[in-house]
Scaffold this motif. Sequence first.
Motif, short mmCIF file in Angstrom:
data_model
loop_
_atom_site.label_atom_id
_atom_site.label_comp_id
_atom_site.label_asym_id
_atom_site.label_seq_id
_atom_site.Cartn_x
_atom_site.Cartn_y
_atom_site.Cartn_z
N MET A 6 14.65 44.41 82.72
CA MET A 6 15.36 45.57 82.33
C MET A 6 15.75 46.36 83.98
SD MET A 6 13.07 46.65 79.10
CE MET A 6 13.41 46.09 77.86
N PRO A 7 16.59 47.11 84.39
CA PRO A 7 16.61 47.02 85.90
C PRO A 7 16.84 49.11 85.80
CG PRO A 7 19.03 46.94 84.00
CD PRO A 7 17.81 46.64 83.78
N TYR A 8 15.86 49.46 86.55
CA TYR A 8 15.24 50.87 86.84
C TYR A 8 16.91 51.05 87.95
CZ TYR A 8 13.98 55.10 88.00
OH TYR A 8 13.82 56.34 88.40
N GLU A 9 16.85 52.36 87.28
CA GLU A 9 17.78 53.05 88.32
C GLU A 9 17.45 54.89 88.54
OE1 GLU A 9 22.52 53.66 89.72
OE2 GLU A 9 22.16 53.00 88.13
N ARG A 10 17.53 55.42 88.98
CA ARG A 10 16.39 56.53 89.26
C ARG A 10 17.85 57.65 88.62
NH1 ARG A 10 14.97 61.31 94.01
NH2 ARG A 10 13.16 60.01 94.18
N ILE A 11 17.71 58.49 88.03
CA ILE A 11 18.87 59.26 86.75
C ILE A 11 19.12 60.21 87.73
CG2 ILE A 11 19.47 60.98 84.96
CD1 ILE A 11 19.38 58.32 83.99
N ASP A 12 20.83 60.18 87.92
CA ASP A 12 20.82 61.26 89.08
C ASP A 12 21.43 63.07 87.84
OD1 ASP A 12 22.56 63.22 90.16
OD2 ASP A 12 23.91 61.56 91.43
N PHE A 13 20.41 63.69 87.85
CA PHE A 13 20.13 64.51 87.15
C PHE A 13 21.41 65.73 87.85
CE2 PHE A 13 15.71 63.32 86.22
CZ PHE A 13 16.20 63.43 84.75
N VAL A 14 22.06 66.09 88.90
CA VAL A 14 23.09 66.69 88.86
C VAL A 14 24.52 66.08 88.38
CG1 VAL A 14 25.28 67.14 90.61
CG2 VAL A 14 22.43 67.10 91.19
#
Length: 557
Positions: A6-14
């Motif tokens: 399962m790929p992880y990608e940091r959520i860009d909250f902006v």
Amino acid sequence: MKFKDMPYERIDFVQVKEQLKGLMTELSEAKSGEEQFEIHRKFYKLNDRVQTQVTLCSIRHTIDTTDGFYEKEQNYYDEQVPEYSNLCVEYQKLLFASPYRKVLEEKIGSVAFKNMEIAMKAVSEEVIPLMQEENALVTEYEKLLASAKIDWEGEILNLSLLTPYLKSKDPEVRRKAAEKQNAFFDSIADQLDELYDKLVKNRTEQAKKLGFETYTPLGYLRMQRNCYGRKEIENLRRQVKEVWVPFAESIFEKRKERLGLETLTYTDEQVYGSEGNPQPEGTPEEILAAGQKMYEELSPETKEFFDFMMENELLDVFGRKTKAVGGYMTYLPDYKAPFIFANFNGTSGDVDVMTHECGHAFQGYLAAEDPIREHADIGMETAEIHSMSMEFFTEPWYGLFFGEEKTAAYTDMHLEDAVIFVPYGCMVDEFQHEVYDRPDMTPMERKEMWKKLEKEYKPHMDYAGLDFFERGCFWQKQHHIYSFPLYYIDYVIAQLCAFEYKIWMDKDRQSAWESYLKLCRISASEFHTDLLQQSGIESPFKDGVISKIVENLKKIA
């Protein structure tokens, strides 16, 4: 998809917040309830993506607390998620005030709107910095416990890996392990006091900023108690003191007799008998295989569920020194996948994971069939019924784990452990009520309060010279008190309901199982008290129900 892939990608909250604000604009401009619901489905998709990535990070952080990358990512989410959650509440406010509310309520249900009302009272932009600080303090506490490096005859153990020695059949080994545990907690005593003091003051300040006198009513809202309150919980605790504590003490007396002791001390009360606790047979891999056979035979639904879990490697249960302590089930919405985290340590607790956490995960797997995401938003008092009842439904398969000779002992011990938990769970809850009612108590006053409550709920307790615990500090090893305030009573409510299922299934297993499946599928589409009624379970808040459970259990315990 396998968990490792399962790929992880940091959520860009902006970016996410801009997308959410765009949905809010669309919602405000919509011309019908149907149009608003289609926009709301876009919100599901957006929020599922956020929750999936946040949860992936959290799981991988707890799998290895020394992984610098995921530690950094967890710190990022501790800071960012409160602000995002607050914006989600702003979005919900638009749904709540919609001119097409009737249409929306038909789609997602009245419970969802009650929960929105609760959420709106429980958070505001003003308390976001405090929520961020609270998250950081909780993470610091969890990391402090995970940092334990206990020397055991040349091997370095964490708290989870020490557990088998705490439950050894050899009283000298148990005592030595308890002394090691006591020494570790004593070595961090000042940090534990400081962290909890900060958490109590932080939560109290949040409450005052939101218009409450103390944290307790805010805590009830954050626990999503939408159909009962403090009055019902106090009445439940009263009945437990009156009828359950004497019952539990009789169980401790049985243990004392089986152990051949004159006095039952802290180091003995977790041990079933002179031969120790029945231990599962086989390797961790063999326990998983036994679990697969058990769920294959239990029902078609459980077979499908557990095959899915195994094929996608959604159980991380092997004990490792850098893992966080404890166990949990969580959910990855984008993959419709439950995930189970635990620390197998060669004790009967390994089997408890296969039954308890799989009860949570099974309900999560069934709930994935429901396209209305709010229906998955169950309260913890309901969620724990799924897990604790599954422990009883799986009784006929205990032999797969324990073999012919030890199965009866484990079945008896499991029931006894569930009985003696109830007073402890109530004690933890009453302690927290006292703490948040009087947030200015000193650390010493809190410890004196704990000692007072121990005399009421566990009058037999004797720590036999373990000074950290004798000072009234036992609660500081109960991570829910730090990390999940006011949660613990939910275990008690659920355990009492699970006992009702146990009594029912002993009389008519098939109808009890059908009720359980119904309970799992109703999920949060109904209020807790209503779903109990629909499933044929009496609410433990009702006078006389607890006495009735005790009378039935006395026949078998």
